[in-house]
Design a protein around this motif. Structure first.
Motif, mmCIF file in Angstrom:
data_model
loop_
_atom_site.group_PDB
_atom_site.id
_atom_site.type_symbol
_atom_site.label_atom_id
_atom_site.label_comp_id
_atom_site.label_asym_id
_atom_site.label_seq_id
_atom_site.Cartn_x
_atom_site.Cartn_y
_atom_site.Cartn_z
ATOM 1 N N THR A 50 24.800 5.706 14.022
ATOM 2 C CA THR A 50 23.864 5.903 15.120
ATOM 3 C C THR A 50 24.533 5.638 16.460
ATOM 4 O O THR A 50 24.352 6.398 17.416
ATOM 5 C CB THR A 50 22.643 4.973 14.944
ATOM 6 O OG1 THR A 50 22.068 5.199 13.669
ATOM 7 C CG2 THR A 50 21.614 5.214 16.018
ATOM 8 N N ASP A 51 25.312 4.580 16.536
ATOM 9 C CA ASP A 51 26.010 4.255 17.782
ATOM 10 C C ASP A 51 26.992 5.363 18.169
ATOM 11 O O ASP A 51 27.065 5.761 19.321
ATOM 12 C CB ASP A 51 26.737 2.925 17.628
ATOM 13 C CG ASP A 51 27.351 2.442 18.924
ATOM 14 O OD1 ASP A 51 26.670 2.521 19.956
ATOM 15 O OD2 ASP A 51 28.505 1.985 18.897
ATOM 16 N N ASN A 52 27.721 5.890 17.178
ATOM 17 C CA ASN A 52 28.657 6.979 17.463
ATOM 18 C C ASN A 52 27.935 8.246 17.878
ATOM 19 O O ASN A 52 28.413 8.970 18.752
ATOM 20 C CB ASN A 52 29.529 7.267 16.240
ATOM 21 C CG ASN A 52 30.635 6.249 16.097
ATOM 22 O OD1 ASN A 52 31.040 5.619 17.062
ATOM 23 N ND2 ASN A 52 31.119 6.085 14.880
ATOM 24 N N VAL A 54 24.991 8.420 19.463
ATOM 25 C CA VAL A 54 24.472 8.213 20.801
ATOM 26 C C VAL A 54 25.605 8.323 21.831
ATOM 27 O O VAL A 54 25.454 8.967 22.884
ATOM 28 C CB VAL A 54 23.750 6.852 20.912
ATOM 29 C CG1 VAL A 54 23.450 6.485 22.347
ATOM 30 C CG2 VAL A 54 22.476 6.870 20.089
ATOM 31 N N ARG A 55 26.730 7.735 21.526
ATOM 32 C CA ARG A 55 27.870 7.814 22.441
ATOM 33 C C ARG A 55 28.417 9.241 22.521
ATOM 34 O O ARG A 55 28.851 9.686 23.580
ATOM 35 C CB ARG A 55 28.974 6.866 22.009
ATOM 36 C CG ARG A 55 28.626 5.425 22.248
ATOM 37 C CD ARG A 55 29.735 4.503 21.775
ATOM 38 N NE ARG A 55 29.326 3.129 21.792
ATOM 39 C CZ ARG A 55 29.543 2.320 22.841
ATOM 40 N NH1 ARG A 55 30.174 2.767 23.893
ATOM 41 N NH2 ARG A 55 29.128 1.080 22.792
ATOM 42 N N GLY A 56 28.382 9.952 21.403
ATOM 43 C CA GLY A 56 28.871 11.321 21.396
ATOM 44 C C GLY A 56 27.996 12.262 22.209
ATOM 45 O O GLY A 56 28.469 13.248 22.770
ATOM 46 N N GLY A 58 26.493 11.380 24.874
ATOM 47 C CA GLY A 58 26.698 11.039 26.269
ATOM 48 C C GLY A 58 25.572 10.229 26.886
ATOM 49 O O GLY A 58 25.452 10.173 28.095
ATOM 50 N N VAL A 60 25.297 6.990 26.647
ATOM 51 C CA VAL A 60 25.805 5.671 27.053
ATOM 52 C C VAL A 60 27.055 5.836 27.865
ATOM 53 O O VAL A 60 27.904 6.623 27.638
ATOM 54 C CB VAL A 60 26.102 4.793 25.812
ATOM 55 C CG1 VAL A 60 26.675 3.464 26.228
ATOM 56 C CG2 VAL A 60 24.825 4.600 25.022
#
Length: 60
Positions: A50-52, A54-56, A58, A60
């Motif tokens: 999930t973190d990857n 969301v970061r992917g 953009g 964050v």
């Protein structure tokens, strides 16, 4: 000796040792500990993906 033969031999020996530790008579691993470890692993994996994501995207 070929690398694949060596690797498969070590994999077989480590698998046998692992199954021997888990399924030996007289001293077992509590099933609740195995369940807790599985849930912890799945939770951490879900957080990682999930973190990857969301970061992917953009955010964050």
């Amino acid at each position: 000796m070929r690398t694949t033969t060596r690797r498969s031999r070590w994999l077989g020996l480590s698998s046998a040792a692992g199954f021997g530790l888990v399924f030996q008579q007289g001293c077992g691993i509590d099933p609740d500990l195995i369940l807790q470890a599985a849930i912890q692993f799945l939770t951490e994996t879900a957080i990682f993906f999930t973190d990857n994501a969301v970061r992917g995207l953009g955010f964050v």
